[in-house]
Design a protein around this motif. Structure first.
Motif, mmCIF file in Angstrom:
data_model
loop_
_atom_site.group_PDB
_atom_site.id
_atom_site.type_symbol
_atom_site.label_atom_id
_atom_site.label_comp_id
_atom_site.label_asym_id
_atom_site.label_seq_id
_atom_site.Cartn_x
_atom_site.Cartn_y
_atom_site.Cartn_z
ATOM 1 N N LEU A 17 -90.078 -22.689 -61.592
ATOM 2 C CA LEU A 17 -89.265 -21.536 -61.988
ATOM 3 C C LEU A 17 -88.114 -21.931 -62.893
ATOM 4 O O LEU A 17 -87.630 -23.049 -62.870
ATOM 5 C CB LEU A 17 -88.701 -20.855 -60.744
ATOM 6 N N ASP A 21 -82.234 -20.015 -63.142
ATOM 7 C CA ASP A 21 -81.554 -18.999 -62.339
ATOM 8 C C ASP A 21 -82.450 -18.476 -61.221
ATOM 9 O O ASP A 21 -81.977 -18.168 -60.138
ATOM 10 C CB ASP A 21 -81.026 -17.858 -63.200
ATOM 11 N N TYR A 22 -83.752 -18.398 -61.483
ATOM 12 C CA TYR A 22 -84.658 -17.977 -60.423
ATOM 13 C C TYR A 22 -84.702 -19.025 -59.320
ATOM 14 O O TYR A 22 -84.752 -18.709 -58.137
ATOM 15 C CB TYR A 22 -86.071 -17.757 -60.973
ATOM 16 N N VAL A 47 -84.225 -18.477 -55.327
ATOM 17 C CA VAL A 47 -85.246 -18.817 -54.340
ATOM 18 C C VAL A 47 -84.698 -19.798 -53.311
ATOM 19 O O VAL A 47 -84.922 -19.650 -52.110
ATOM 20 C CB VAL A 47 -86.497 -19.410 -55.021
ATOM 21 N N LEU A 62 -81.652 -20.111 -52.450
ATOM 22 C CA LEU A 62 -80.737 -19.326 -51.627
ATOM 23 C C LEU A 62 -81.504 -18.565 -50.549
ATOM 24 O O LEU A 62 -81.154 -18.597 -49.367
ATOM 25 C CB LEU A 62 -79.970 -18.341 -52.523
ATOM 26 N N GLY A 63 -82.585 -17.926 -50.971
ATOM 27 C CA GLY A 63 -83.407 -17.184 -50.029
ATOM 28 C C GLY A 63 -83.994 -18.104 -48.968
ATOM 29 O O GLY A 63 -83.958 -17.804 -47.779
ATOM 30 N N ILE A 106 -83.579 -18.029 -44.967
ATOM 31 C CA ILE A 106 -84.735 -17.898 -44.076
ATOM 32 C C ILE A 106 -84.644 -18.932 -42.954
ATOM 33 O O ILE A 106 -84.795 -18.613 -41.780
ATOM 34 C CB ILE A 106 -86.063 -18.070 -44.861
ATOM 35 N N TYR A 159 -78.738 -8.321 -66.557
ATOM 36 C CA TYR A 159 -79.660 -9.395 -66.893
ATOM 37 C C TYR A 159 -80.321 -9.129 -68.236
ATOM 38 O O TYR A 159 -80.477 -10.028 -69.061
ATOM 39 C CB TYR A 159 -80.723 -9.563 -65.811
ATOM 40 N N ILE A 173 -77.684 -13.705 -63.937
ATOM 41 C CA ILE A 173 -77.734 -13.059 -62.638
ATOM 42 C C ILE A 173 -76.293 -12.851 -62.194
ATOM 43 O O ILE A 173 -75.586 -13.801 -61.898
ATOM 44 C CB ILE A 173 -78.485 -13.921 -61.619
ATOM 45 N N PHE A 228 -74.058 -12.548 -59.802
ATOM 46 C CA PHE A 228 -73.955 -12.716 -58.364
ATOM 47 C C PHE A 228 -72.901 -11.803 -57.754
ATOM 48 O O PHE A 228 -72.984 -11.423 -56.594
ATOM 49 C CB PHE A 228 -73.609 -14.166 -58.027
ATOM 50 N N PHE A 278 -73.125 -9.245 -49.947
ATOM 51 C CA PHE A 278 -73.921 -10.452 -50.159
ATOM 52 C C PHE A 278 -75.399 -10.185 -49.875
ATOM 53 O O PHE A 278 -76.268 -10.422 -50.719
ATOM 54 C CB PHE A 278 -73.384 -11.570 -49.275
ATOM 55 N N ILE A 337 -78.479 -9.745 -52.618
ATOM 56 C CA ILE A 337 -79.712 -10.531 -52.714
ATOM 57 C C ILE A 337 -80.934 -9.616 -52.643
ATOM 58 O O ILE A 337 -81.897 -9.778 -53.381
ATOM 59 C CB ILE A 337 -79.793 -11.571 -51.587
ATOM 60 N N PHE A 374 -81.305 -7.816 -55.795
ATOM 61 C CA PHE A 374 -81.833 -8.725 -56.804
ATOM 62 C C PHE A 374 -83.337 -8.887 -56.624
ATOM 63 O O PHE A 374 -84.105 -8.887 -57.585
ATOM 64 C CB PHE A 374 -81.141 -10.080 -56.718
ATOM 65 N N VAL A 406 -86.157 -8.182 -59.399
ATOM 66 C CA VAL A 406 -87.172 -9.144 -59.808
ATOM 67 C C VAL A 406 -88.568 -8.612 -59.520
ATOM 68 O O VAL A 406 -89.500 -8.766 -60.302
ATOM 69 C CB VAL A 406 -86.957 -10.490 -59.088
ATOM 70 N N ILE A 463 -87.427 -7.903 -63.966
ATOM 71 C CA ILE A 463 -86.009 -7.820 -64.287
ATOM 72 C C ILE A 463 -85.822 -7.440 -65.746
ATOM 73 O O ILE A 463 -86.550 -7.879 -66.618
ATOM 74 C CB ILE A 463 -85.286 -9.129 -63.911
ATOM 75 N N PHE A 500 -86.369 -11.862 -47.800
ATOM 76 C CA PHE A 500 -86.271 -13.155 -48.472
ATOM 77 C C PHE A 500 -87.647 -13.741 -48.750
ATOM 78 O O PHE A 500 -87.889 -14.319 -49.805
ATOM 79 C CB PHE A 500 -85.456 -14.130 -47.622
ATOM 80 N N LEU A 557 -89.094 -12.113 -51.638
ATOM 81 C CA LEU A 557 -88.445 -12.636 -52.849
ATOM 82 C C LEU A 557 -89.060 -13.964 -53.268
ATOM 83 O O LEU A 557 -89.438 -14.160 -54.423
ATOM 84 C CB LEU A 557 -86.943 -12.815 -52.581
ATOM 85 N N VAL A 558 -89.171 -14.866 -52.300
ATOM 86 C CA VAL A 558 -89.706 -16.187 -52.611
ATOM 87 C C VAL A 558 -91.134 -16.066 -53.126
ATOM 88 O O VAL A 558 -91.503 -16.665 -54.142
ATOM 89 C CB VAL A 558 -89.639 -17.096 -51.361
ATOM 90 N N LEU A 560 -91.286 -14.543 -56.690
ATOM 91 C CA LEU A 560 -90.839 -15.454 -57.736
ATOM 92 C C LEU A 560 -91.860 -16.555 -57.980
ATOM 93 O O LEU A 560 -92.014 -17.031 -59.096
ATOM 94 C CB LEU A 560 -89.487 -16.056 -57.377
ATOM 95 N N PRO A 591 -93.399 -14.195 -61.331
ATOM 96 C CA PRO A 591 -91.976 -14.155 -61.677
ATOM 97 C C PRO A 591 -91.630 -13.047 -62.665
ATOM 98 O O PRO A 591 -90.464 -12.669 -62.762
ATOM 99 C CB PRO A 591 -91.705 -15.541 -62.265
#
Lengths: 393, 264, 303
Positions: free
Chosen positions: A175, A178-179, A183, A185-186, A190, C32, C38, C40, C231, C235, C238, C242, C246, C280, C283-284, C287, C291
């Motif tokens: 990636l 920034d992605y 990720v 962070l996620g 988790i 974006y 991003i 934050f 926060f 996320i 975001f 995504v 985005i 989350f 998200l993972v 991406l 992506p």
């Protein structure tokens, strides 16, 4: 600039209004914030004005540091003094002070570990604390279930950190920068949420207590001596880390990391395997976090999920940013400042995170190279190949 | 003479746009070949396809390194292409700005060396020997290209012409059998261009490296090249020796119609 | 039948949640799209919007205003404040870094986010604050009250309206055209006379305003706010941005809804302990596997 000022004045308004709304005990907060806003405005004015001065003053400052680092006549006595101080420290200061210093050293190693990932390879990892948690939990759980001792847990924690680093790194390192940040962070969240909710495995929010401190070949110390012992182990770990990171940085792999940070496409076209190189950096960073995680569990004897929030990752990141991404001395300095300052300046402790946030923004805006400048680091790079070259010719 | 690079019916599509259309090209051992054409004709895209930065939509790219069997390299990752012996420079200079000149070249040695993480951490005898060798080899490359005076400068502090030459030095350090130069003379003054001319000839003669270059400076192209390929709208419109190309009406038309400056 | 009703409840719950995510995601997507950053601190803007509307609402209530004027004033002031914050943040933390490496701007954004969180925590409180229920129940919703509340209807409608307004703004107005031009090629836009600074500021202001509306709505819906809501919401929004691709406005809304439903159904049918983990994980996965998002296009890297 003027517009910024007006809005900064307005900024405090919601808080002022809160005064008229909340009960008496909030009046203090309101008034305090009001004055804080004035301070903030002054600081901002000084920053903007001082920006130019800083640019000029920079040259002077680096030469002083450079002279200290490069001149063995100055550098060696300084190093010896430092070594004596480090050894004498636990015998001069109180138990409490030693604990603080051990924590600071933990941050030094964490900072250096993250420095490999962020500073050298340029991969923004916002979930670094996840690997730290992996290390801490692996020691705590292995000890709880199998009575594993600290010295065995240390390499296992490091290994598990590395393993997690590879497992996560493998899919996400393709990636963009920034992605990748998001990720990781996620992923960090988790890990923490799983630890918090999976009661059967990790004992949930209540955490794990009574984790034994490090022993010395089966010999267990009294609390006082164990603290000192832990301090020395940490010193050892920190030195080991500095030693290895320094070598890595000036090696073939280290150069590949820096090149990758500078220009990914050119780097690939010069025959460097992007994925492999990134993965190495990522896994190595994770290894260190895992190792220090074990250390952390052994030091505090108690761990629970709130020790591993995103804020912890943010602190480690600000250490790297403040110290100067890529510079070992800078990161050490950054870690010491950021972990010791809140301890010794108790009054401002609650503003710690506020200051960290502000510091990250201000550093990026005014001094992206960190406290210890890029110039010095590069100078060092210049030095070593140069001397080698002369040997060869 | 045998082909060391043979490109057959190469095609590259971006969405609906065909940037390269059934392009054929071949390069022989110790040959200097130029790829010319108006801006946007697909020359850099062609480079990107060959060096693995883009995945071509169709066609074959076959290399035959000296002393090795032929191999199709379509879709290989850039680092593997470089490992096979194709090295390139970039039109918009892409040096590692915050590394020294020497270090930039040392990066080029990366794919020819082996020391890993463990050997770096424990500084094994092997690793130390290899490090010394890397430094020595890199320095030699710098001397050949005439950049040894800058050895410890930061890449970003180099004068423009020297930056272009450093790109070549870095590519040379990967031990290629074919060097792909993307507008090496762009932005150079006449003096620097003449030096570049000498340098390219020297690389070919002394190192035995073939060269494929994209260039807009026609004087340079005509004096250097053994053969020239002309592309327009992703298609090959002509090929031949410099003299043949000069006389070719199709080429003249393409240039006069599209890009007058380029002929100057 | 019971199963069906449960399904409908989860569906509508997801729709409401998703709408909020979409409102915040709009800001992410717009910023974006224009400066490839991003933001934050965007989640924090949303949190500040919620806090501002709370403070204004409480002050006005104590002054004896009637309910309708409180709603209008509270949301209006929240929008104005948040826009001011968005504008200021851009000026302080991003503008000086516009030509710096992306990593620098990103770190600056994270710093800004941490700063604002702690600023509100210190200035207000670190506890959850009860948020007064401002929106009255409409009579005509009464028969369906067990499935959907008035607030939920308003949230969904507002999102739809905001999205339509934004689309109109970007497609048909002059500033919208300037925004699209800046997103395409900033230097070229500058050369053709677009005031890029202004465009970026406007983008931040609009993004912040939508976040503030989201903050106001969610706060009155859930009834509790604290300094940390930004926060997590940030996320998740975001993720939504995504998810949808985005840079694309319909994408942000679609992504928000998909995320809302995923969460709603996953917590409803699997386990409520892992609510955030689902988001989350989504998200993972997104991406890693797609992506560019649902509506996004993959763009070739320029060499």
């Amino acid at each position: 600039m003027f517009m910024t000022f007006t809005i900064l004045v307005i900024k405090v308004d919601p808080i002022q209004r809160s005064v008229s709304w909340r009960w008496e005990n909030m009046v203090m907060v309101g008034v305090g914030s009001f004055f804080l806003s004035f301070l903030w405005r002054y600081a901002m004015a000084r920053k903007l004005a001082g920006n130019k001065n800083m640019a000029e003053g920079k040259i002077l400052k680096t030469t002083i540091i450079q002279r200290l680092m490069e001149d063995p006549k100055l550098f060696r006595p300084a190093l010896i003094f430092l070594a004596v101080f480090v050894v004498a420290f636990p015998f001069i200061f109180s138990h409490y002070q030693i604990n603080i210093m051990t924590t600071a050293l933990i941050y030094v190693v964490l900072g250096l570990g993250l420095n490999i990932v962020v500073g050298l390879a340029g991969l923004l990892d916002l979930g670094y604390v996840a690997f730290y948690a992996v290390g801490a939990y692996s020691y705590a759980l292995l000890n709880y279930h199998f009575g594993l001792n600290f010295w065995f847990a240390l390499p296992i924690g490091a290994g598990l950190g590395c393993l997690f680093g590879i497992l996560l790194g493998f899919p996400v390192l393709r990636l963009r920068g920034d992605y990748l940040a998001i990720v990781t962070l996620g992923f960090g969240e988790i890990i923490r949420l799983v630890m918090e909710n999976w009661n059967e495995f990790s004992f949930g929010p209540s955490g794990i207590a009574n984790i034994p401190r490090p022993d010395f070949f089966g010999h267990e110390f009294s609390l006082q001596n164990a603290t000192i012992f832990t301090y020395f182990i940490m010193i050892g770990l920190a030195l080991l880390t500095i030693f290895f990171v320094n070598r890595l940085q000036n090696s073939r792999i280290g150069r590949a990391w820096i090149a990758l940070r500078e220009d990914e496409i050119a780097c690939q076209s010069m025959g460097i395997d992007k994925t492999k190189t990134k993965l190495t950096a990522f896994a190595l960073g994770a290894t260190w976090a895992g190792m220090v995680g074990v250390m952390f569990a052994a030091k505090t004897t108690f761990i629970n999920p709130p020790s591993f929030t995103f804020m912890e990752s943010a602190i480690i990141l600000s250490i790297v940013v403040l110290g100067g991404a890529g510079s070992i001395t800078g990161v050490i300095l950054g870690a010491l400042i950021l972990s010791l300052a809140p301890e010794y300046l108790r009054e401002v402790r609650e503003f710690r995170m506020l200051a960290f946030g502000a510091c990250m923004v201000l550093m990026m805006v005014f001094r992206p190279q960190g406290l210890i400048t890029n110039v010095r680091r590069v100078y060092k790079f210049e030095k070593s190949p140069d001397s080698k070259k002369e040997q060869n010719l | 003479m045998k082909d060391i690079l043979e490109v057959k019916k190469l095609t590259m599509d971006f969405g609906g746009l065909r940037a390269i259309d059934n392009l054929d090209l071949d390069i022989q051992e110790k040959e200097i070949v130029a790829l010319i054409g108006p801006n946007g004709a697909g020359k850099t895209t062609f480079f990107n396809c060959i060096t693995g930065l883009y995945q071509p939509t169709g066609g074959d790219i076959v290399i035959t390194p000296p002393g090795k069997p032929a191999e199709r390299i379509n879709g290989l990752k850039p680092n593997y292409v470089t490992q096979r012996g194709l090295a390139r420079t970039f039109q918009n200079i892409r040096l590692f700005q915050n590394m020294t000149v020497l270090e930039n070249v040392m990066i080029g040695r990366h794919c020819r060396t082996y020391a890993g993480v463990a050997s770096a951490m424990f500084k094994t005898a092997f690793q130390r020997r290899e490090e010394n060798k890397i430094v020595q080899d890199s320095y030699e490359v710098l001397e050949k290209i005439g950049l040894s005076e800058y050895v410890n400068e930061l890449a970003k502090n180099l004068p423009y012409g020297a930056q272009r030459r450093l790109e070549i030095a870095r590519a040379m350090a990967t031990d290629p059998f074919l060097l792909l130069l993307d507008e090496p003379a762009a932005g150079m003054n006449p003096q620097e261009t003449r030096e570049l001319d000498d340098l390219i000839i020297r690389i070919r003669d002394r190192e035995g490296i073939s060269i494929l270059l994209i260039e807009h400076d026609m004087k340079l192209v005509m004096s250097l090249s053994d053969r020239i390929f002309v592309v327009d709208y992703g298609r090959k419109i002509a090929q031949g020796t410099p003299d043949e190309i000069k006389e070719n009406p199709v080429v003249i038309k393409a240039y006069l119609g599209e890009d007058l400056d380029a002929q100057a | 039948m019971e199963h069906f009703q449960y399904f409908i409840e989860l569906f509508l719950g997801g729709l409401t949640r998703g709408s909020i995510y979409a409102l915040i995601a709009l800001g992410y997507t717009m910023v974006y799209g224009i400066i490839q950053l991003i933001n934050f601190a965007h989640g924090e803007i949303y949190m500040i919007g919620a806090f501002t509307s709370l403070i204004v609402a409480v002050v006005l209530t104590s002054l004896g205003f009637n309910q309708l004027s409180i709603i209008i004033l509270a949301s209006l002031i929240a929008v104005i404040y948040s826009s001011a914050y968005g504008y200021t943040i851009e000026k302080i933390a991003y503008k000086p870094l516009r030509n710096a490496p992306r990593l620098s701007a990103l770190i600056s954004a994270i710093g800004m986010s941490i700063f604002l969180q702690n600023y509100v925590q210190l200035a207000q409180t670190s506890d959850f604050v009860p948020f007064p229920s401002l929106i009255p129940d409409f009579d005509f919703v009464e028969p369906f009250a067990h499935i959907i509340s008035t607030q939920e209807i308003i949230i969904i409608l507002t999102t739809a309206v905001v999205m339509i307004l934004l689309t109109i703004l970007i497609k048909f107005t002059k500033i919208g055209k300037a925004m699209r031009a800046t997103a395409q090629d900033r230097e070229m836009a500058l050369l053709t006379g677009v005031d890029v600074d202004l465009v970026i500021s406007v983008t931040f202001i609009i993004g912040s305003a939508t976040a503030a509306i989201g903050g106001f709505l969610i706060a009155s819906h859930i009834g509790m706010i604290n300094f940390y809501i930004g926060f997590i919401a940030g996320i998740k929004a975001f993720t939504a941005a995504v998810l949808g691709g985005i840079g694309s406005i319909p994408g942000a809304v679609l992504g928000g809804l998909v995320l809302g439903w995923t969460e709603s159904f996953a917590t409803g049918y699997i386990s409520s302990d892992y609510e955030d983990v689902f988001a989350f994980a989504l998200l993972v996965l997104i991406l890693i596997f797609r992506p560019a998002g649902i509506l996004g296009r993959t763009t070739a890297q320029k060499v």
